[in-house]
Structure formats: structure tokens, C-alpha cells
Scaffold this active site. Structure first.
Site, PDB file in Angstrom:
ATOM      1  N   CYS A   1       5.640  35.177  86.074  1.00  0.00           N
ATOM      2  CA  CYS A   1       5.151  35.639  84.311  1.00  0.00           C
ATOM      3  C   CYS A   1       3.652  36.599  83.979  1.00  0.00           C
ATOM      4  O   CYS A   1       2.815  35.853  83.987  1.00  0.00           O
ATOM      5  CB  CYS A   1       5.511  34.525  83.565  1.00  0.00           C
ATOM      6  SG  CYS A   1       6.854  34.069  83.717  1.00  0.00           S
TER       7      CYS A   1
ATOM      8  N   CYS B   1       6.448  45.596  73.755  1.00  0.00           N
ATOM      9  CA  CYS B   1       4.491  45.443  74.331  1.00  0.00           C
ATOM     10  C   CYS B   1       4.605  47.019  74.737  1.00  0.00           C
ATOM     11  O   CYS B   1       3.771  47.251  75.296  1.00  0.00           O
ATOM     12  CB  CYS B   1       5.395  44.827  75.666  1.00  0.00           C
ATOM     13  SG  CYS B   1       6.865  43.302  75.503  1.00  0.00           S
TER      14      CYS B   1
ATOM     15  N   HIS C   1      -1.376  39.626  79.017  1.00  0.00           N
ATOM     16  CA  HIS C   1      -0.679  40.813  78.023  1.00  0.00           C
ATOM     17  C   HIS C   1      -1.170  40.403  76.833  1.00  0.00           C
ATOM     18  O   HIS C   1       0.207  39.724  76.326  1.00  0.00           O
ATOM     19  CB  HIS C   1       0.328  40.780  79.111  1.00  0.00           C
ATOM     20  CG  HIS C   1       1.532  41.483  78.380  1.00  0.00           C
ATOM     21  ND1 HIS C   1       1.478  42.683  77.825  1.00  0.00           N
ATOM     22  CD2 HIS C   1       2.631  41.006  78.505  1.00  0.00           C
ATOM     23  CE1 HIS C   1       1.839  43.349  77.947  1.00  0.00           C
ATOM     24  NE2 HIS C   1       2.931  42.705  77.607  1.00  0.00           N
TER      25      HIS C   1
END
Ligand SMILES: [Zn+2]
Lengths: 385, 130
Positions: free
Chosen positions: A206, A83, A333
Site C-alpha cells: 500500500c 486521487c 501519496h
């Protein structure tokens, strides 16, 4: 090493972009950055992407994307650090310019995560953890961060409501970001009552599954005037640190040592301390991640990060605004693109053109992008030139 | 699908908890390594891990990876074995409400999952309350 500036940035709205392919979303953002910079060519490019092989069945991205951007045969490379791939790509672009090897360099990031189903995406993301000693036994990323949360709650008395306050704060900021995937506000009650994913984290703790890309153009600070009248943003420091990717191998399960190390290197490189920063874009892949990160970066004492969002210290107008963009939580994300989007937000803030979410008088900002549960961390400090 | 070599290679650790101790500084490693991350030495002695330990942190997985979907919800934790080695595994035969940091657990050999489409049964370690 030469001083390096960011002279162009570009990104489009993130979300579930079913009608577009990975190469399209990357190219759109890259074109925006090139046009913003006013450059008529680029000398090389670096693209952060975590797992195009698992998400869309495509590797060899550097050449593919250079071809579709119409810049082949320049050198083009895909950079991977889970990430933190986007931040890592930006750092490679920084070195490329700082070293004198190239003058005009594109740093991009991209991830196309909705071409596979939820189980496939969960698996692709899990490869950022230890495949043989964590994932084999059934752990997921929410599960790993949930275990950091339980350890943090047990050691420091951090509460479920403090976690929720991070989501509430970031969604409030993201509601003002036209690029955000989920630009709406949420309440503490909504976070607490949403579906449980891995106790104690609910789905609103999340960050989401997202398609998205972002890009930036870097050049030597003393060449900025050749290309653009944009106010240049200078890269004050660049840092990268690693840790075990297996959470269980760390001495303190609540402490992100790679984040602390990267932060320390970034502060020293820029000759600054945490109190010199006007805002920070951090890697809030889960609410507990933001709490742990703001401790490791020195904005809060160890164990006290949970108080930040509740007290308003990390809100817009607070002591240190954290994630004015809405963070990963609200903005989305797309893992490989996240680190570059943090740069896009930071440059936008430093130019003073962030509109409704502008941090007043922003002169210095920081980005913090991490891989997995903190097995890698890239940090950059940027300032008005 | 992975070949069986990948599975077979992990058997000493998954079935027998085979680990190693650095001959120079005494640090224990599970799985074994080639270089000690504590002191840089490259000589190790084989050891078998203690199968008793305590729970450091835990969660209950409600949404699992595809291969674990039919097992959800299930508890997972990070356990520190007596001797200091830590590992991540499922906690079986436990009432979720009784999960607590510090609770004593012991290691048992269990089935972990089945690989799909006539793949192999995968075994390994899980924790159970003492
Ligand atoms: Zn040693």
C-alpha cells in the site's frame, strides 16, 4: 490551440510534516516552481486537492492559496477528481494556456493527510468510492484493490510474489529520490511478512499516508525564451477518461477501462505508441494497481502485467522503466499532489537532471494519474521540445 | 453525523433489494437510475433481485474504517446475482479459508453497523454461503 511547455517545477521532501500547514506546504512548492521558471508573475492557477474539507476542515482553497502565494486577485481554482485531482489540475492549466486565455499558469497539487487520525484518513479516502453501495457495507480502499488483486490472480495466475516485486522495484528507485517519504529498499520477504491490511495485500503493498505538495509552471511554447534558459518540456498530449466509481459495476474487474481510454487518447494525441516512450510515471497506489495500469496502457498484454517487475522489464534500464521516482509507494501519496509530482519527475527526467535515478537518454515520458479504483484517469505525454 | 433522511432513503434497496430493468434494452440496475447507461432510455420497470448468486472476488478486511473497527477481521466480496446484477457486501458466517471465486452465496438481511453516539442501527444486505 497553442503548443504548451512546462518551464518550471517545484516540490520538497514529502512525509509527516506536522510542523507545517496545508497553506505552507503548497506555497513552498509553488515558490520553487515560480523561481525555477524565472517568471515574475502568474496569470492564473489550478490546485488539485482531493479532500481538504475532510482532512483539515478547509475548503475554498483556490482563493486561500492565491492569497498566501501573494498572487490574488488572479483567478485561482481548486480541482477535484479524487486521487487524480493533481493530474486534472494540470490538464486545466494546459487548456488555459493552449486556448490563449492566459500565458503563465501555475498547476499545483496538495494534500495534508496527517492532521487527522488513521480512522479519519481512511474515511476521507473512502469517499473516492461509492459511499452508498461500497463504503456503507464496510469496504476500504485497500479492500477494493485487494479484490482487484484476487480477481487478477484468479483470472491470470498472477502471484503474491509478483505483487511484492512491484514494491521492491519502486522502493529501489525511491531510495535515490531525495523527495521520497520512504527512501529505503525493501525485500520480497519483507513485503510478504509485513502486516496484512486486506488479504492478500500487506502494508508494504500500500502507498502511505503523506503530507505533500508539488507545482509546475506552464506557458506557450513560443514564449519560453522570454522567461528562462531552462530546456523547455513540451506537453505532447493530454487525456482524461471516466468509468463507474463502483468497482462492482465494471464488466471486467481486472481491467481499468478509464486508464486504457485515457492512454489511447494520449497516444493518438501525441502520434505515438507505447514503444516510443522512454519511461512512465504511473499511479501505483497499491502494487496491483501498477500491474493493472501497465496492462491498460499497453506496455504488457492483458493479464501479463505481473511479469514486469519480476523480469526487470519495468526496472531502471529495462524495456520500459516504470516509476523512476519511486512511485506513490516509496515517494508517498498526498492524493491531490500526486499527479503534479508525476509531472515534476517527468520534467526532471526530460531535462536530464534526475541524478542517480536518471533514465538514460530520456526524450519522451508519460504520466498516468487515477482516482479511486480507476473511476477517473488523467494521462499526459511530455517530450523534450 | 448524517441525518436519518439519508438512511431512510436507502431502505428500498438495503432492506428489499428493489431494482429496475430498462424498458428498452432490458439492462438491470441496482440501485435504480434515471437514465440507462446501456442505451440512454429513461423508462424502467421495477424488479426484485434474485437473492442467489456467485462470488466473483473477495478479501478479508483486517484494518477497517472507524465504524467497522470492532467487526474486524471480516470478509467482503463482489457477488454476481442470478440475473447479472453485481454488488459489494460483507460475507458473513464464513470460514475465511473456504472463500473461493465462484462459490455460491445467498443474500441475507443483517445489521451492518451502529452509528456512534446514540445514532441509528444501520441494516442492509450481506452474503452467506449456500
Ligand atoms: Zn437500456
Amino acid at each position: 490551440m497553442r503548443d504548451v511547455a512546462v518551464i518550471g517545477v517545484g516540490m520538497q521532501k514529502w512525509g509527516e510534516l506536522w510542523e507545517k500547514s496545508l497553506r505552507d506546504i503548497f506555497t513552498e512548492s509553488a515558490m520553487l516552481a515560480i523561481d525555477d521558471a524565472g517568471v515574475d508573475h502568474i496569470d492564473s492557477m489550478y490546485v488539485g486537492c482531493m479532500s481538504s474539507g475532510l482532512f483539515v476542515g478547509q475548503e475554498h482553497l483556490g482563493s486561500l492559496l492565491a492569497d498566501y502565494l501573494g498572487v490574488a486577485p488572479i483567478p485561482a481554482l481548486r480541482v477535484e477528481s479524487a486521487c487524480a485531482s493533481g493530474g486534472a489540475a494540470f490538464r486545466q492549466a494546459f487548456f488555459d494556456v493552449a486556448s490563449g486565455a492566459n500565458d503563465v499558469v501555475l498547476a499545483g497539487g496538495v494534500e495534508k493527510m496527517t492532521d487527522i487520525d488513521g480512522g479519519g484518513a481512511t474515511f476521507a479516502l473512502s469517499t473516492a468510492a461509492d459511499a452508498e453501495y461500497e463504503v456503507y457495507n464496510g469496504v476500504t480502499f485497500p479492500g477494493l484493490y485487494a479484490m482487484i488483486a484476487v480477481a487478477h490472480m484468479n483470472a491470470y495466475g498472477t502471484t503474491r510474489e509478483q505483487l511484492a516485486a512491484v514494491a521492491v522495484k519502486n522502493h529501489k528507485n525511491g531510495a535515490k529520490n531525495p523527495h521520497a517519504q520512504y527512501p529505503f529498499e525493501v525485500t520480497v520477504e519483507q513485503v510478504l511478512s509485513s502486516v496484512m491490511i486486506a488479504d492478500p495485500l500487506t502494508i508494504l503493498d500500500c502507498s502511505p499516508i503523506t503530507d505533500g505538495a508539488a507545482a509546475a509552471i506552464l506557458c506557450p511554447l513560443d514564449m519560453v525564451g522570454d522567461f528562462t534558459d531552462n530546456e523547455p518540456v513540451k506537453i505532447l498530449s493530454s487525456a482524461h477518461a471516466t468509468d463507474s466509481i463502483a468497482l462492482h459495476s465494471r464488466k471486467d474487474l481486472t481491467w481499468l477501462s478509464a486508464v486504457a481510454k485515457a492512454g489511447q487518447i494520449a497516444y493518438e494525441g501525441a502520434g505515438l505508441t507505447p514503444s516510443d516512450l522512454d519511461f512512465v510515471e504511473v499511479h501505483d497506489c497499491f502494487t496491483i494497481a501498477e500491474i493493472a495500469v501497465i496492462e491498460a496502457l499497453g506496455f504488457f498484454e492483458k493479464g501479463k502485467g505481473g511479469t514486469g517487475a519480476v523480469s526487470g522489464e519495468t526496472a531502471m534500464g529495462g524495456r520500459i522503466p516504470v516509476n523512476p521516482s519511486g512511485g506513490l509507494k516509496s515517494k508517498g501519496h498526498p492524493v491531490g499532489a500526486t499527479g503534479i509530482a508525476q509531472i515534476v519527475e517527468t520534467v526532471t527526467q526530460l531535462r536530464g537532471v534526475a541524478g542517480e535515478r536518471q533514465v538514460d537518454g530520456a526524450k519522451i515520458g508519460m504520466t498516468q494519474n487515477m482516482g479511486g479504483t480507476g473511476g477517473s484517469c488523467v494521462a499526459h505525454i511530455l517530450g523534450k521540445a | 453525523m448524517s441525518t436519518s433522511a439519508k438512511y431512510w432513503r436507502g431502505i428500498p434497496q438495503r432492506y428489499r433489494l428493489e431494482a429496475e430493468r430498462c424498458a428498452s434494452c432490458g439492462m438491470e440496475f441496482f440501485p435504480p437510475r434515471l437514465v440507462c447507461s446501456g442505451c440512454g432510455a429513461r423508462k424502467f420497470m421495477p424488479i426484485k433481485l434474485n437473492d442467489h448468486g456467485k462470488l466473483l472476488t473477495y478479501t478479508v478486511i483486517r484494518v477497517g474504517p472507524s465504524e467497522f473497527c470492532e467487526q474486524t477481521p471480516y470478509a467482503m466480496g463482489i457477488v454476481e446475482l442470478d440475473g447479472g446484477v453485481r454488488m459489494t457486501a460483507q460475507i458473513a458466517d464464513v470460514d475465511f479459508d473456504t472463500l473461493e471465486v465462484g462459490m455460491p452465496l445467498k443474500v441475507e438481511f443483517r445489521k451492518i453497523r451502529e452509528e456512534g453516539q446514540a445514532g441509528i442501527l444501520c441494516y442492509g444486505y450481506k452474503f452467506v454461503p449456500e
